[in-house]
Design a protein around this motif. Structure first.
Motif, PDB file in Angstrom:
ATOM      1  N   ARG A   6       3.890   1.854  -3.007  1.00  7.54           N
ATOM      2  CA  ARG A   6       2.702   1.380  -2.286  1.00  7.54           C
ATOM      3  C   ARG A   6       1.628   1.020  -3.313  1.00  7.54           C
ATOM      4  O   ARG A   6       1.398   1.745  -4.268  1.00  7.54           O
ATOM      5  CB  ARG A   6       2.185   2.479  -1.367  1.00  7.54           C
ATOM      6  CG  ARG A   6       0.955   2.078  -0.575  1.00  7.54           C
ATOM      7  CD  ARG A   6       0.345   3.278   0.135  1.00  7.54           C
ATOM      8  NE  ARG A   6       1.245   3.828   1.125  1.00  7.54           N
ATOM      9  CZ  ARG A   6       1.223   3.472   2.412  1.00  7.54           C
ATOM     10  NH1 ARG A   6       0.354   2.604   2.844  1.00  7.54           N
ATOM     11  NH2 ARG A   6       2.071   4.018   3.256  1.00  7.54           N
ATOM     12  N   ARG A   7       0.985  -0.124  -3.098  1.00  8.34           N
ATOM     13  CA  ARG A   7      -0.111  -0.563  -3.971  1.00  8.34           C
ATOM     14  C   ARG A   7      -1.427  -0.030  -3.424  1.00  8.34           C
ATOM     15  O   ARG A   7      -1.675  -0.103  -2.227  1.00  8.34           O
ATOM     16  CB  ARG A   7      -0.189  -2.085  -4.012  1.00  8.34           C
ATOM     17  CG  ARG A   7       1.006  -2.737  -4.645  1.00  8.34           C
ATOM     18  CD  ARG A   7       0.866  -4.241  -4.566  1.00  8.34           C
ATOM     19  NE  ARG A   7       1.861  -4.693  -3.578  1.00  8.34           N
ATOM     20  CZ  ARG A   7       1.873  -5.873  -3.008  1.00  8.34           C
ATOM     21  NH1 ARG A   7       0.940  -6.748  -3.268  1.00  8.34           N
ATOM     22  NH2 ARG A   7       2.805  -6.194  -2.146  1.00  8.34           N
ATOM     23  N   PRO A  55      -5.181  -0.760  -3.036  1.00  7.53           N
ATOM     24  CA  PRO A  55      -6.060  -1.930  -3.184  1.00  7.53           C
ATOM     25  C   PRO A  55      -7.322  -1.592  -3.987  1.00  7.53           C
ATOM     26  O   PRO A  55      -7.854  -0.483  -3.883  1.00  7.53           O
ATOM     27  CB  PRO A  55      -6.413  -2.296  -1.745  1.00  7.53           C
ATOM     28  CG  PRO A  55      -6.162  -1.065  -0.951  1.00  7.53           C
ATOM     29  CD  PRO A  55      -5.121  -0.278  -1.669  1.00  7.53           C
ATOM     30  N   GLU A  81     -10.041  -6.026  -3.050  1.00  5.60           N
ATOM     31  CA  GLU A  81      -8.923  -6.218  -2.122  1.00  5.60           C
ATOM     32  C   GLU A  81      -9.168  -5.474  -0.805  1.00  5.60           C
ATOM     33  O   GLU A  81      -8.870  -5.997   0.264  1.00  5.60           O
ATOM     34  CB  GLU A  81      -7.617  -5.743  -2.764  1.00  5.60           C
ATOM     35  CG  GLU A  81      -7.164  -6.645  -3.901  1.00  5.60           C
ATOM     36  CD  GLU A  81      -6.077  -6.030  -4.747  1.00  5.60           C
ATOM     37  OE1 GLU A  81      -5.323  -6.812  -5.350  1.00  5.60           O
ATOM     38  OE2 GLU A  81      -5.983  -4.786  -4.820  1.00  5.60           O
ATOM     39  N   ILE A 126      -9.244  -7.188   2.874  1.00  4.79           N
ATOM     40  CA  ILE A 126      -8.425  -6.718   3.995  1.00  4.79           C
ATOM     41  C   ILE A 126      -9.308  -6.368   5.186  1.00  4.79           C
ATOM     42  O   ILE A 126      -9.017  -6.725   6.330  1.00  4.79           O
ATOM     43  CB  ILE A 126      -7.570  -5.501   3.571  1.00  4.79           C
ATOM     44  CG1 ILE A 126      -6.552  -5.923   2.512  1.00  4.79           C
ATOM     45  CG2 ILE A 126      -6.864  -4.883   4.774  1.00  4.79           C
ATOM     46  CD1 ILE A 126      -5.878  -4.763   1.791  1.00  4.79           C
ATOM     47  N   HIS A 185       2.580  -5.705   5.409  1.00  8.93           N
ATOM     48  CA  HIS A 185       2.236  -4.285   5.464  1.00  8.93           C
ATOM     49  C   HIS A 185       3.349  -3.438   4.863  1.00  8.93           C
ATOM     50  O   HIS A 185       4.481  -3.892   4.699  1.00  8.93           O
ATOM     51  CB  HIS A 185       1.961  -3.852   6.909  1.00  8.93           C
ATOM     52  CG  HIS A 185       3.092  -4.108   7.846  1.00  8.93           C
ATOM     53  ND1 HIS A 185       3.975  -3.136   8.210  1.00  8.93           N
ATOM     54  CD2 HIS A 185       3.493  -5.239   8.477  1.00  8.93           C
ATOM     55  CE1 HIS A 185       4.869  -3.653   9.047  1.00  8.93           C
ATOM     56  NE2 HIS A 185       4.606  -4.921   9.211  1.00  8.93           N
ATOM     57  N   TYR A 186       2.995  -2.206   4.528  1.00  6.04           N
ATOM     58  CA  TYR A 186       3.929  -1.270   3.916  1.00  6.04           C
ATOM     59  C   TYR A 186       4.667  -0.511   5.004  1.00  6.04           C
ATOM     60  O   TYR A 186       4.061   0.029   5.922  1.00  6.04           O
ATOM     61  CB  TYR A 186       3.165  -0.287   3.026  1.00  6.04           C
ATOM     62  CG  TYR A 186       4.033   0.452   2.053  1.00  6.04           C
ATOM     63  CD1 TYR A 186       4.542  -0.188   0.932  1.00  6.04           C
ATOM     64  CD2 TYR A 186       4.336   1.785   2.238  1.00  6.04           C
ATOM     65  CE1 TYR A 186       5.336   0.483   0.028  1.00  6.04           C
ATOM     66  CE2 TYR A 186       5.126   2.474   1.336  1.00  6.04           C
ATOM     67  CZ  TYR A 186       5.626   1.812   0.224  1.00  6.04           C
ATOM     68  OH  TYR A 186       6.409   2.486  -0.666  1.00  6.04           O
ATOM     69  N   TYR A 199       7.193  -3.470   1.217  1.00  3.67           N
ATOM     70  CA  TYR A 199       6.280  -4.344   1.948  1.00  3.67           C
ATOM     71  C   TYR A 199       7.112  -5.315   2.783  1.00  3.67           C
ATOM     72  O   TYR A 199       8.072  -5.906   2.297  1.00  3.67           O
ATOM     73  CB  TYR A 199       5.353  -5.102   0.995  1.00  3.67           C
ATOM     74  CG  TYR A 199       4.245  -4.221   0.496  1.00  3.67           C
ATOM     75  CD1 TYR A 199       3.070  -4.080   1.235  1.00  3.67           C
ATOM     76  CD2 TYR A 199       4.376  -3.495  -0.671  1.00  3.67           C
ATOM     77  CE1 TYR A 199       2.055  -3.241   0.801  1.00  3.67           C
ATOM     78  CE2 TYR A 199       3.367  -2.646  -1.109  1.00  3.67           C
ATOM     79  CZ  TYR A 199       2.212  -2.527  -0.361  1.00  3.67           C
ATOM     80  OH  TYR A 199       1.216  -1.688  -0.778  1.00  3.67           O
ATOM     81  N   TRP A 245      -1.667  -5.024   3.946  1.00  2.00           N
ATOM     82  CA  TRP A 245      -2.051  -5.657   2.689  1.00  2.00           C
ATOM     83  C   TRP A 245      -2.747  -7.001   2.953  1.00  2.00           C
ATOM     84  O   TRP A 245      -3.655  -7.373   2.252  1.00  2.00           O
ATOM     85  CB  TRP A 245      -0.834  -5.862   1.782  1.00  2.00           C
ATOM     86  CG  TRP A 245      -1.230  -6.351   0.435  1.00  2.00           C
ATOM     87  CD1 TRP A 245      -1.120  -7.613  -0.044  1.00  2.00           C
ATOM     88  CD2 TRP A 245      -1.848  -5.581  -0.601  1.00  2.00           C
ATOM     89  NE1 TRP A 245      -1.623  -7.689  -1.305  1.00  2.00           N
ATOM     90  CE2 TRP A 245      -2.074  -6.439  -1.681  1.00  2.00           C
ATOM     91  CE3 TRP A 245      -2.228  -4.249  -0.717  1.00  2.00           C
ATOM     92  CZ2 TRP A 245      -2.669  -6.025  -2.857  1.00  2.00           C
ATOM     93  CZ3 TRP A 245      -2.820  -3.833  -1.882  1.00  2.00           C
ATOM     94  CH2 TRP A 245      -3.036  -4.707  -2.941  1.00  2.00           C
ATOM     95  N   SER A 246      -2.318  -7.712   3.978  1.00  2.00           N
ATOM     96  CA  SER A 246      -2.999  -8.957   4.342  1.00  2.00           C
ATOM     97  C   SER A 246      -2.723  -9.301   5.793  1.00  2.00           C
ATOM     98  O   SER A 246      -1.691  -8.936   6.354  1.00  2.00           O
ATOM     99  CB  SER A 246      -2.570 -10.120   3.441  1.00  2.00           C
ATOM    100  OG  SER A 246      -1.258 -10.516   3.735  1.00  2.00           O
TER     101      SER A 246
END
Length: 110
Positions: free
Chosen positions: A40-41, A43, A47, A51, A68-69, A74, A104-105
């Protein structure tokens, strides 16, 4: 023609060509093994602000693409936004609930 001489219906004819799945669940297992896992990133502040702005712009009934995770990777989900719950911090796309923290977006699909 069927055994009694009557013509076969389309569904009956098509059924004879359906694949035989002797190993139920095998192909799901193979797809799962092929899936690449990734961490998992977290943010950055920029970021996270992006989001948050994307989520604030989304409205019920919009067609969206959400990255999304989920389960160690993702994934991208596309569909109509059917719910937005700021208290539970969840976005619902069709019937799939996606936690805000996993997003994530979010992009509208024209």
């Amino acid at each position: 023609m069927s055994r009694d001489g009557a013509p076969r219906r389309h569904a009956e004819r098509a059924a004879q060509f359906m694949p035989f799945a002797a190993l139920t669940g095998y192909y799901d297992l193979v797809r799962e093994r092929e899936r690449v896992t990734e961490p998992r990133r977290e943010p950055s502040e920029e970021e996270a602000a992006r989001i948050s702005a994307e989520l604030a712009a989304v409205h019920k009934g919009w067609l969206v693409r959400v990255t999304h995770y989920e389960h160690d990777a993702y994934v991208t989900t596309e569909g109509i936004v059917t719910g937005m719950d700021p208290v539970a911090r969840e976005l619902t796309v069709v019937r799939r609930r996606i936690r805000f923290d996993d997003i994530w977006s979010v992009r509208p699909i024209p």
